[in-house]
Scaffold this motif. Sequence first.
Motif, mmCIF file in Angstrom:
data_model
loop_
_atom_site.group_PDB
_atom_site.id
_atom_site.type_symbol
_atom_site.label_atom_id
_atom_site.label_comp_id
_atom_site.label_asym_id
_atom_site.label_seq_id
_atom_site.Cartn_x
_atom_site.Cartn_y
_atom_site.Cartn_z
ATOM 1 N N UNK A 102 11.651 37.999 46.622
ATOM 2 C CA UNK A 102 12.786 38.860 46.983
ATOM 3 C C UNK A 102 13.982 37.978 47.340
ATOM 4 N N UNK A 103 15.134 38.295 46.791
ATOM 5 C CA UNK A 103 16.345 37.534 47.136
ATOM 6 C C UNK A 103 17.339 38.432 47.844
ATOM 7 N N UNK A 104 17.959 37.926 48.917
ATOM 8 C CA UNK A 104 18.997 38.694 49.607
ATOM 9 C C UNK A 104 20.086 39.100 48.615
ATOM 10 N N UNK A 105 20.725 40.210 48.897
ATOM 11 C CA UNK A 105 21.790 40.709 48.015
ATOM 12 C C UNK A 105 22.874 39.668 47.753
ATOM 13 N N UNK A 106 23.101 38.785 48.733
ATOM 14 C CA UNK A 106 24.218 37.834 48.624
ATOM 15 C C UNK A 106 24.100 36.890 47.421
ATOM 16 N N UNK A 107 22.883 36.728 46.876
ATOM 17 C CA UNK A 107 22.713 35.842 45.717
ATOM 18 C C UNK A 107 23.299 36.454 44.443
ATOM 19 N N UNK A 108 23.466 37.768 44.467
ATOM 20 C CA UNK A 108 23.855 38.460 43.238
ATOM 21 C C UNK A 108 25.175 39.204 43.421
ATOM 22 N N UNK A 109 25.833 39.465 42.319
ATOM 23 C CA UNK A 109 27.103 40.180 42.389
ATOM 24 C C UNK A 109 26.872 41.684 42.287
ATOM 25 N N UNK A 110 27.282 42.393 43.334
ATOM 26 C CA UNK A 110 27.191 43.858 43.322
ATOM 27 C C UNK A 110 28.584 44.478 43.266
ATOM 28 N N UNK A 111 29.529 43.664 42.840
ATOM 29 C CA UNK A 111 30.914 44.108 42.775
ATOM 30 C C UNK A 111 31.062 45.362 41.905
ATOM 31 N N UNK A 112 30.388 45.342 40.746
ATOM 32 C CA UNK A 112 30.503 46.488 39.827
ATOM 33 C C UNK A 112 30.009 47.781 40.467
ATOM 34 N N UNK A 113 28.882 47.672 41.205
ATOM 35 C CA UNK A 113 28.356 48.883 41.852
ATOM 36 C C UNK A 113 29.330 49.416 42.898
ATOM 37 N N UNK A 114 29.948 48.479 43.646
ATOM 38 C CA UNK A 114 30.889 48.899 44.695
ATOM 39 C C UNK A 114 32.086 49.606 44.055
ATOM 40 N N UNK A 115 32.577 49.009 42.969
ATOM 41 C CA UNK A 115 33.720 49.624 42.289
ATOM 42 C C UNK A 115 33.323 50.970 41.678
ATOM 43 N N UNK A 116 32.100 51.025 41.111
ATOM 44 C CA UNK A 116 31.631 52.276 40.492
ATOM 45 C C UNK A 116 31.492 53.395 41.531
ATOM 46 N N UNK A 117 31.158 52.992 42.759
ATOM 47 C CA UNK A 117 31.027 54.010 43.819
ATOM 48 C C UNK A 117 32.377 54.391 44.422
#
Length: 509
Positions: free
Chosen positions: A129-144
């Motif tokens: 399991x990797x903390x969210x910080x390793x990955x980009x969730x920018x698209x999800x934030x913008x999509x929401x």
Amino acid sequence: MAVLASAPGKVLMTGGYLVLERPNAGIVLSTNARFYAIVKPLYDEIRPESWAWGWTDVKLTSPQMSRETMYKLSLKHLKLQPVSSSGSRNPFVEHAVQYAVAAAHATLDKDKKDTLQRLLLQGLDITILGCNEFYSYRNQIEARGLPLTPKSLASLPPFASITFNAEESTGENRKPEVAKTGLGSSAAMTTAVVAALLHYLGVVNLSSLDEDQLQGKKDVADLDVVHVIAQTAHCIAQGKVGSGFDVSSAVYGSQRYIRFSPEVLSSVQNAGMATPLIEVIDDVLKAKWDHERTKFSLPPLMTLLLGEPGCGGSSTPSMVGAVKKWQRSNPQDSLETWRRLSEGNSALEAHLNTLSKLAERHYNAYECIINACSLLPAEKWLERANEPTQAEIVKELLGARDAMLRIRYQMRKMGEAAGIPIEPESQSQLLDATMNMEGILLAGIPGAGGFDAVFAVTLGASSKNVTQAWSSLNVLAMLVREDPHGVALENNDPRAKEITTAVSSIQLE
């Protein structure tokens, strides 16, 4: 009995490119973004006939990627063979498993071999399991439709599922890649798996890792074993011997690092199919690992901030290749650039170390002037120094800023000469704007540069203003902070927590 180990991601603050060659040093900060590995037996019982088997089962699960792979592990050759898989393979974890099991065979004495055999016959159930910080969730934030703020990031569930980058705009089909933030996920993942397995198999005991040991005051022999196996697995999985600063910080935490001589891995690189893996790993464990590390962390009342500009990451290996090509074709210029870069790196390190010492000796004066400077742009800091000690502290702060600007200048020069965007124009504008904000000590591009995250070091409580300013510049401030601790045993499954520690430790605006 499950074993849960974690290892941190990293930010290479100085030493980009230079750290590839001895004796250049790099300053690497470990972070609160961690990778977790959970190892437990796959089966409760050992079937009576299993002692005659030549293989055992290994199951690897990555819930964030919705992947599960079943393997057979040959008990004689210690090679993993995938039996079924719901996704592409993970060479980092595969090498980590093979090398950790080989290390157990190579180091455990006879009376512990039976226990090892029993543990292996019960099968290995490994979850990563990797903390969210390793990955980009920018698209999800913008999509929401959420604003680009740390608060929006914190609203995502911990260990959120990872979406893959879409095809390139050219319409070509590419292998899907995870959008990463450049914190060294493969090194942290490899280290966590190696640490969990070595502890589970009885090779090391990580439960005694106390503060003294982490500060290097006690024997860190167990951590050294984790380091050697993790470095070996990571290099072989990557297909090249990198500088290793990412694995070193994942094991030992924040540090000043000088790389090991690549020759220590020659036995494992040159091992043919006929050479037993146990012998190869035994050689690697006995090799002369000559890396150097010195304890380092940011001075008090300073905060590391990372911002994701949203231009997608860069491929570090291809950028390193371009720099090496330039070095070969233009040895004189490149030597001069490296010399100046090295001077800038040393100067920055010296100023930060002096600031740490001044904070120790004159904490009240230090706290007072740092808080005053946190409200002002750099050109006004000296006006606030009311006595000699405070003036000395400001002098060191300004010296650190100046060293950072020199480093950035040389990095840009190197990028232009090598024909790669080490500090692209868009990043330069962002970093300059950041350096001009109140309470900003440093801003730069970590590691190899490119379009990955940018970093800033802020004074006092000024980081809040930076995250707001970044948001208006379309830069997402991440929930990453420096945490100087390396590999650790964890008591609880991190998924059981309502909110990840990375988030709860940060005051959101």
